[in-house]
Design an enzyme around this catalytic site. Sequence first.
Site, PDB file in Angstrom:
ATOM      1  CE  LYS A   1      19.769  -7.640 -10.614  1.00 54.23           C
ATOM      2  NZ  LYS A   1      20.378  -8.385  -9.359  1.00 54.23           N
TER       3      LYS A   1
ATOM      4  CG  ASN B   1       0.036   1.930   3.772  1.00 50.22           C
ATOM      5  OD1 ASN B   1      -0.957   2.162   3.006  1.00 50.22           O
ATOM      6  ND2 ASN B   1       1.205   2.694   3.494  1.00 50.22           N
ATOM      7  N   GLY B   2      -1.225  -1.329   6.589  1.00 44.87           N
ATOM      8  CA  GLY B   2      -0.987  -2.150   7.641  1.00 44.87           C
ATOM      9  C   GLY B   2      -1.964  -3.069   8.091  1.00 44.87           C
TER      10      GLY B   2
ATOM     11  CE  LYS C   1      26.520 -13.501  -6.052  1.00 50.35           C
ATOM     12  NZ  LYS C   1      24.975 -13.395  -6.115  1.00 50.35           N
TER      13      LYS C   1
ATOM     14  CD  GLU D   1      24.325 -16.273  -3.463  1.00 46.63           C
ATOM     15  OE1 GLU D   1      24.015 -17.153  -4.189  1.00 46.63           O
ATOM     16  OE2 GLU D   1      24.440 -14.843  -3.947  1.00 46.63           O
TER      17      GLU D   1
ATOM     18  CG  HIS E   1      32.976 -39.096  -0.204  1.00 43.49           C
ATOM     19  ND1 HIS E   1      33.123 -40.533   0.284  1.00 43.49           N
ATOM     20  CD2 HIS E   1      32.321 -38.641   1.122  1.00 43.49           C
ATOM     21  CE1 HIS E   1      32.436 -40.614   1.369  1.00 43.49           C
ATOM     22  NE2 HIS E   1      32.115 -39.514   1.978  1.00 43.49           N
TER      23      HIS E   1
ATOM     24  CB  CYS F   1      -0.816   0.033   1.299  1.00 42.83           C
ATOM     25  SG  CYS F   1      -2.042  -1.221   1.231  1.00 42.83           S
TER      26      CYS F   1
ATOM     27  CD1 TRP G   1      -0.325  -6.134  -3.214  1.00 45.05           C
ATOM     28  CD2 TRP G   1      -0.157  -6.927  -1.423  1.00 45.05           C
ATOM     29  NE1 TRP G   1      -0.018  -7.469  -3.272  1.00 45.05           N
ATOM     30  CE2 TRP G   1       0.291  -8.036  -2.230  1.00 45.05           C
ATOM     31  CE3 TRP G   1      -0.177  -7.176   0.211  1.00 45.05           C
ATOM     32  CZ2 TRP G   1       0.642  -9.050  -1.518  1.00 45.05           C
ATOM     33  CZ3 TRP G   1      -0.058  -8.263   0.549  1.00 45.05           C
ATOM     34  CH2 TRP G   1       0.621  -9.292  -0.334  1.00 45.05           C
TER      35      TRP G   1
ATOM     36  NE  ARG H   1       5.117   1.139  -0.796  1.00 45.24           N
ATOM     37  CZ  ARG H   1       6.109   0.721   0.314  1.00 45.24           C
ATOM     38  NH1 ARG H   1       7.050   1.013   0.185  1.00 45.24           N
ATOM     39  NH2 ARG H   1       5.493  -0.141   1.368  1.00 45.24           N
TER      40      ARG H   1
ATOM     41  CD  GLU I   1      26.508 -14.192 -10.059  1.00 48.10           C
ATOM     42  OE1 GLU I   1      25.480 -14.079 -10.539  1.00 48.10           O
ATOM     43  OE2 GLU I   1      26.519 -13.932  -8.879  1.00 48.10           O
TER      44      GLU I   1
HETATM   45  N1  HGA Z   1      -5.354  -3.948   5.817  1.00 48.82           N
HETATM   46  C1  HGA Z   1      -5.609  -3.096   4.696  1.00 48.82           C
HETATM   47  C2  HGA Z   1      -4.389  -2.377   4.276  1.00 48.82           C
HETATM   48  C3  HGA Z   1      -3.466  -3.299   3.577  1.00 48.82           C
HETATM   49  C4  HGA Z   1      -2.035  -3.164   3.359  1.00 48.82           C
HETATM   50  O1  HGA Z   1      -1.504  -2.259   4.121  1.00 48.82           O
HETATM   51  N2  HGA Z   1      -1.211  -3.652   2.396  1.00 48.82           N
HETATM   52  O2  HGA Z   1       0.097  -3.452   2.192  1.00 48.82           O
HETATM   53  C5  HGA Z   1      -6.291  -3.551   3.745  1.00 48.82           C
HETATM   54  O3  HGA Z   1      -6.254  -4.723   3.267  1.00 48.82           O
HETATM   55  O4  HGA Z   1      -7.135  -2.873   2.934  1.00 48.82           O
END
Ligand code: HGA
Length: 611
Positions: free
Chosen positions: A606, A101-102, A488, A484, A507, A2, A76, A27, A491
């Site tokens: 890449k 967000n969260g 590196k 790894e 072995h 988000c 998201w 993002r 490469e």
């Molecule tokens: N929980 C909220 C916000 C989701 C979020 O921060 N995503 O990165 C929702 O589901 O809308």
Amino acid sequence: MCGIVGAIAQRNVTGILLEGLKRLEYRGYDSAGIAVLDRASGAIACTRRSGKVAELENALAAEPLDGTIGIAHTRWATHGKPEERNAHPHVASSRIAVVHNGIIENFEQLKADLQAKGHQFASDTDTEVIAHLVYDQLQQGVAFPAAVKATIAQLHGAYALAIMDREQPGLLMAARMGSPLVLGVGIGEHFIASDPLALLQVTDQFIYLDEGDLAEVTLDGVVVRDRAGETASHPVQRFEHGQDAADKGEYRHYMLKEIYEQPAVVEAVLEGRLGSDKVYEEAFGAEARAVFDRVKAVQIIACGTSYHAGLIAKYWIEELVGIPCQVEVASEYRYRKTVALPDSLFVTISQSGETADTLAALREAKESGFLACLTICNVPGSSLVRESDLALMTNAGPEIGVASTKAFTSQLVALLLTTLVLGRRHGLDPAVESELVGCLRGLPALFTQVLALDEPIKALSEQFADKNHSLFLGRGAMYPVAMEGALKLKEISYIHAEAYPAGELKHGPLALVDKEMPVIVVAPNNSLLEKLKANMQEVSARGGELFVFADKDAGMVAEEGLQLLPVPESHTLLDPLVYTLPLQLLSYHVAVLKGTDVDQPRNLAKSVTVE
Ligand code: HGA
């Protein structure tokens, strides 16, 4: 993930908000929305669309918004499907608009309480309870800022918030706990964003909010209060040149810059994914819980460095979750007849999300009876993310050096989060999860300590530059770390490097050991240390030169034929992360001494979008 943008100005802020959302598109997100207080009517005008910001832009072109105060969001989904009705902003009773967000852990209880009081909900999100809680406070006669304060006191979980009140056209509220938020300072206008990049078109002056901060944002200024309610005097900081991924800044190569970014990258991959003592499974997507409840086996598919991350995850998953985990390179898996174990989760790992072999393997797997597909990926919107049921973004930012460094460690952190979420369902002691969550929180600081080894590693590298071959040894989960390290070195320095599980030396590869063959050993202080020491004796006895990266307490001493580089101590399960950094630095310095093209080694690309 988000993104949040908020603005209060003396001009129409819609364009500023939209531009901010575009700058956050990298993002990854599934829907977007904007709400302003309409200049003519004073009402909240809100436009939301599922899909791209371009859809929102088209909608706004058809029906423009006009307001001098507003908030905006790219979502998201974690709670509720990615649909327009779940997109933010969420509005309660046409008065309070919220972007978030969260994850609000206790939203179900809060929602039930609010519904019992008569509040009606229009979405399935956790976020919507925040708008209703604020409105509920207002109805009780509490002023807007105090209503927000009383609301966040009821929230358990992680949030960055921007909140607007129809009756307070000169005030935006912002709050932060567990998800980042900054305030942008302009002249006679102020802004809110989850990432300063969103606001660089209007300001380069930022106030970075601390955990627990609550801010009042007006035309004239900002007032920030800390969690104790005391006025906080955070400095206004200029956004520095060099924070741009495409800028090498003070570093000679992108690879070195990316190695040094790893403490910050760990913070980014953990951001919003950790509660006080557990990993949020919702971070994997709105459908994650139903999938994880059924997983009884894991099949990991990847290529190159990502494959090594998968091999390390196998040790974690079989030890902490206790279910079978198989790992295979994609180019092999896709072309053979395979058998999916019942209730098996198919996991792909790729920096770009476009790795052709991995993508083809995913498409094969979708026809093979797997329970679901999860991708661990750094590029939102990439093919792997679009075609998988679940995704955990690694948030490492663009990786420009061809030899992967920060993408690898971010994948490891993401895989450890996955392990903990699966472990919870298979009897992993909550105390172990809590301990590892604490260790993960401490990892950025530990990485910073490890990076302080740069100078001694540079000195060590001088002994490699004239060598043609090398051997990397490890045991247990440190064997893929050795793999790894060898990858590196080959490469970017073009020195032939092979990795072996140390117990395999006798072995065959022991026949290669002589003075011209440096043997690099990764030796944390774990249950296999004594066995590893015995393998090192086998090398010394044949005149081999040992270069040992070891825990300070591993009881090793430097002597003729054994050079020692002490590595800071960590939790055993985190050793693969910690020991990776010295090996990255070693390869880098050897390559610089050899004068190779560190960031674009010969013959390599890449993002491997071909078979
Ligand atoms: N929980 C909220 C916000 C989701 C979020 O921060 N995503 O990165 C929702 O589901 O809308």
